[in-house]
Design a protein around this motif. Structure first.
Motif, PDB file in Angstrom:
ATOM      1  N   ASP A  44       8.750 -58.716 -62.732  1.00 13.38           N
ATOM      2  CA  ASP A  44       8.257 -59.666 -63.738  1.00 13.38           C
ATOM      3  C   ASP A  44       9.278 -60.784 -63.927  1.00 13.38           C
ATOM      4  OD1 ASP A  44       6.234 -57.915 -64.068  1.00 13.38           O
ATOM      5  OD2 ASP A  44       7.187 -56.874 -65.765  1.00 13.38           O
ATOM      6  N   LYS A  45       8.912 -61.705 -64.678  1.00 13.94           N
ATOM      7  CA  LYS A  45       9.813 -62.765 -65.165  1.00 13.94           C
ATOM      8  C   LYS A  45      10.571 -63.506 -64.060  1.00 13.94           C
ATOM      9  CE  LYS A  45      11.420 -59.721 -68.083  1.00 13.94           C
ATOM     10  NZ  LYS A  45      12.226 -58.850 -68.733  1.00 13.94           N
ATOM     11  N   GLY A  46       9.893 -63.733 -62.933  1.00 13.49           N
ATOM     12  CA  GLY A  46      10.495 -64.542 -61.884  1.00 13.49           C
ATOM     13  C   GLY A  46      11.802 -63.986 -61.346  1.00 13.49           C
ATOM     14  N   GLU A  47      11.859 -62.669 -61.218  1.00 12.19           N
ATOM     15  CA  GLU A  47      13.060 -62.072 -60.636  1.00 12.19           C
ATOM     16  C   GLU A  47      12.701 -61.280 -59.386  1.00 12.19           C
ATOM     17  OE1 GLU A  47      14.337 -59.787 -63.945  1.00 12.19           O
ATOM     18  OE2 GLU A  47      15.841 -61.258 -64.559  1.00 12.19           O
ATOM     19  N   THR A  48      13.701 -61.077 -58.545  1.00 13.95           N
ATOM     20  CA  THR A  48      13.449 -60.347 -57.304  1.00 13.95           C
ATOM     21  C   THR A  48      14.680 -59.508 -56.941  1.00 13.95           C
ATOM     22  OG1 THR A  48      12.973 -60.633 -54.970  1.00 13.95           O
ATOM     23  CG2 THR A  48      14.184 -62.388 -55.978  1.00 13.95           C
ATOM     24  N   ASP A  49      14.468 -58.453 -56.124  1.00 17.13           N
ATOM     25  CA  ASP A  49      15.597 -57.702 -55.589  1.00 17.13           C
ATOM     26  C   ASP A  49      15.792 -58.118 -54.136  1.00 17.13           C
ATOM     27  OD1 ASP A  49      15.637 -56.409 -57.974  1.00 17.13           O
ATOM     28  OD2 ASP A  49      14.879 -54.483 -57.211  1.00 17.13           O
ATOM     29  N   VAL A  50      17.041 -58.231 -53.717  1.00 14.65           N
ATOM     30  CA  VAL A  50      17.319 -58.579 -52.326  1.00 14.65           C
ATOM     31  C   VAL A  50      18.145 -57.452 -51.706  1.00 14.65           C
ATOM     32  CG1 VAL A  50      18.368 -60.256 -50.754  1.00 14.65           C
ATOM     33  CG2 VAL A  50      17.314 -61.042 -52.878  1.00 14.65           C
TER      34      VAL A  50
ATOM     35  N   THR B 198      20.088 -56.581 -57.503  1.00 11.97           N
ATOM     36  CA  THR B 198      18.871 -56.520 -58.320  1.00 11.97           C
ATOM     37  C   THR B 198      18.756 -57.727 -59.262  1.00 11.97           C
ATOM     38  OG1 THR B 198      19.840 -55.314 -60.161  1.00 11.97           O
ATOM     39  CG2 THR B 198      19.014 -53.994 -58.331  1.00 11.97           C
ATOM     40  N   ARG B 199      17.512 -58.025 -59.576  1.00 12.65           N
ATOM     41  CA  ARG B 199      17.134 -59.063 -60.557  1.00 12.65           C
ATOM     42  C   ARG B 199      17.775 -60.428 -60.270  1.00 12.65           C
ATOM     43  NH1 ARG B 199      15.185 -55.323 -64.991  1.00 12.65           N
ATOM     44  NH2 ARG B 199      13.954 -57.121 -65.556  1.00 12.65           N
ATOM     45  N   VAL B 200      17.576 -60.845 -59.028  1.00  7.45           N
ATOM     46  CA  VAL B 200      18.048 -62.185 -58.651  1.00  7.45           C
ATOM     47  C   VAL B 200      16.957 -63.175 -59.073  1.00  7.45           C
ATOM     48  CG1 VAL B 200      18.716 -63.639 -56.686  1.00  7.45           C
ATOM     49  CG2 VAL B 200      19.243 -61.195 -56.658  1.00  7.45           C
ATOM     50  N   PRO B 201      17.305 -64.326 -59.657  1.00  8.41           N
ATOM     51  CA  PRO B 201      16.264 -65.289 -60.038  1.00  8.41           C
ATOM     52  C   PRO B 201      15.433 -65.692 -58.818  1.00  8.41           C
ATOM     53  CG  PRO B 201      18.432 -66.031 -60.771  1.00  8.41           C
ATOM     54  CD  PRO B 201      18.646 -64.796 -59.972  1.00  8.41           C
ATOM     55  N   ASP B 202      14.112 -65.657 -58.968  1.00  9.72           N
ATOM     56  CA  ASP B 202      13.214 -65.974 -57.856  1.00  9.72           C
ATOM     57  C   ASP B 202      12.984 -67.482 -57.829  1.00  9.72           C
ATOM     58  OD1 ASP B 202      11.545 -65.648 -55.759  1.00  9.72           O
ATOM     59  OD2 ASP B 202       9.900 -64.722 -56.874  1.00  9.72           O
ATOM     60  N   ARG B 203      13.975 -68.206 -57.301  1.00  9.03           N
ATOM     61  CA  ARG B 203      13.860 -69.671 -57.266  1.00  9.03           C
ATOM     62  C   ARG B 203      14.550 -70.199 -55.995  1.00  9.03           C
ATOM     63  NH1 ARG B 203      19.075 -70.597 -58.129  1.00  9.03           N
ATOM     64  NH2 ARG B 203      20.157 -69.510 -59.789  1.00  9.03           N
TER      65      ARG B 203
END
Ligand code: ADP
Ligand code: ASP
Ligand code: MG
Length: 423
Positions: free
Chosen positions: A314-320, A281-286
């Motif tokens: 939000d805040k440029g994060e993503t779950d993988v 969870t909450r991996v930086p979306d970059r």
């Protein structure tokens, strides 16, 4: 006269009565004037028992010693079968992997066959002696015994068939062919008289363990004619109706000849319970974030299968979310935990109780709507889909392991694969 490689699996070799039945089948085929080599598995359950001992001896066992232990199951059955054949008046001898030799490369426990020296084998076969070869094993350049991965006797048989240029490789097992799905799950599964290499390869790779995936790959590459049939039938029967694995052209030709036969949209359904799911969870979306997750897993030779990256946090994060083989779950978590700082995630969640259920069919290349039918059929039964993966000839979904059998049955009916009642 033909040159035939016959392979007998674990259930077929489980106990002396079964071995005598196998020997009777071999005698029958030799009696028809054929040159025969035989590849055998260990007795059913034996390899599991040996793996258990290895793990008990040392949880982090030495892979080369593991191979020395687990290869012994096939050594026993090859000797017993050769003895039984001789007692029936059929000339035979066992040839262990290192005696031929069957050379292997790669890692212990999942070695690959590189070459088979056929000198002695061909001499024996042309002299009318049945060569009995233990499957699943070979020898490394180091001189140490190796094994080919679970289910590897199928690959041994196809490799021997390719090496001696056999006319046929007959894989005898405990079902009488390849079905539209595991006949132990769906009573109304239908037997396929023919299946193409491509379809069989896909079915095997998504969980139909009737043939090891690598054996199908090899058969396709070396153009080995493979037939799957039952060892439990009357051994003196002339023709045992099994499943023939054929090229696409042969399949098309058969369809053209047989006007009643139609190219099936869906070939079959397969399930694989050996999957585990990991969510980060909450991996930086970059750029580079995904590479920092999968790079270290690839370096550790861990095969990542289904991958989904959720956007929308939000805040440029993503779950993988992705799956790995269940056996590699602990190692994967350990690797990822160690990379926590560099990946920059929040939580690592895992679920070993998942299963992958797949629908396979070359016919789906030209048909839309296969996936939609799948999702609707599963939804109607309240089965939740956690991930999806597709290729040109396959749609796979990840579901709760407890719902595997239900999902397979529902899909088997949804694609109208069920045999008529009483058929
Ligand atoms: P062997 O010991 O002979 O190698 P396996 O247990 O490895 O036998 O493979 C045979 C089993 O594969 C069958 O008993 C059946 O339960 C399973 N199986 C899974 N999918 C299929 C399928 N599509 N068709 C036939 N058998 C299947
Ligand atoms: N005996 C080995 C196994 O159980 C190889 C095989 O049966 O194909 O995996
Ligand atoms: Mg098998």
């Amino acid at each position: 006269m033909a040159r035939i490689v016959m392979k007998f699996g674990g259930t077929s070799m489980a106990g002396m009565e079964r071995i005598r039945n196998v020997a009777a089948r071999i005698k029958h085929v030799v009696g028809q004037g054929n040159e025969v080599a035989v590849v055998v598995s260990a007795m059913a359950g034996e390899t599991d028992r040996l793996v258990g001992f290895a793990k008990e001896a040392s949880p982090l066992y030495d892979p080369a010693e593991y191979d020395a232990v687990v290869a012994s199951g096939e050594q026993v059955t090859s000797g017993l079968l050769a003895m039984t054949l001789k007692a029936m008046g059929v000339d035979a001898r066992s040839w262990l992997g290192w005696q031929l030799p069957i050379r292997t490369v790669g890692a212990h426990n999942k070695a690959r066959i590189s070459t088979i020296d056929t000198t002695e084998l061909l001499k024996a076969m042309s002299a009318g002696q049945v060569a009995v070869i233990p499957g699943f094993q070979g020898v490394m350049d180091t001189g140490r015994i190796s094994t080919l991965g679970r289910g590897g006797s199928d690959t041994s048989a196809v490799a021997v068939a390719a090496a001696v240029k056999a006319d046929r490789c007959d894989i005898y097992t405990d079902v009488n062919g390849v079905y539209t799905t595991d006949p132990r799950i769906v009573r109304r599964a239908r037997k396929l008289s023919m299946v193409t290499y491509e379809e069989m390869l896909e079915l095997a790779s998504v969980g139909s363990k009737v043939l090891q995936t690598r054996s199908v790959e090899l058969a396709m590459k070396e153009k080995v004619r493979v037939q799957v049939l039952s060892s439990l039938d009357d051994p003196t029967q002339e023709e045992l109706p099994g499943t023939l694995i054929v090229s696409d052209e042969e399949m098309e030709a058969q369809i053209a000849k047989d006007s009643g036969m139609e190219r099936q949209l869906i070939t079959g359904i397969a399930a694989d319970k050996n999957e585990a799911k990991i969510t980060i969870t909450r991996v930086p979306d970059r750029p580079g974030a995904v590479a920092s997750i999968f790079g270290p897993l690839a370096e550790a030779s861990i095969n990542v299968d289904m991958i989904i990256q959720n956007v929308g946090r939000d805040k440029g994060e993503t779950d993988v979310t992705f799956t790995v083989p269940g056996a590699d779950l602990a190692r994967s978590l350990d690797i990822l935990e160690k990379q926590k700082e560099s990946i920059g995630f929040n939580r690592l969640i895992n679920d070993p109780k998942v299963a992958k259920v797949s629908v396979v069919g070359v016919g789906m290349k030209s048909h839309a709507g296969v996936a939609a039918t799948m999702f609707k059929a599963l939804a109607d039964r309240g089965i939740n889909v956690m991930a999806v993966a597709t290729s040109e000839i396959k749609v796979s979904v990840l579901i709760d392991e407890d719902e595997t059998e239900l999902a397979v049955r529902v899909l088997h009916s949804a694609y109208a694969l069920d045999a008529a009642e009483g058929a």
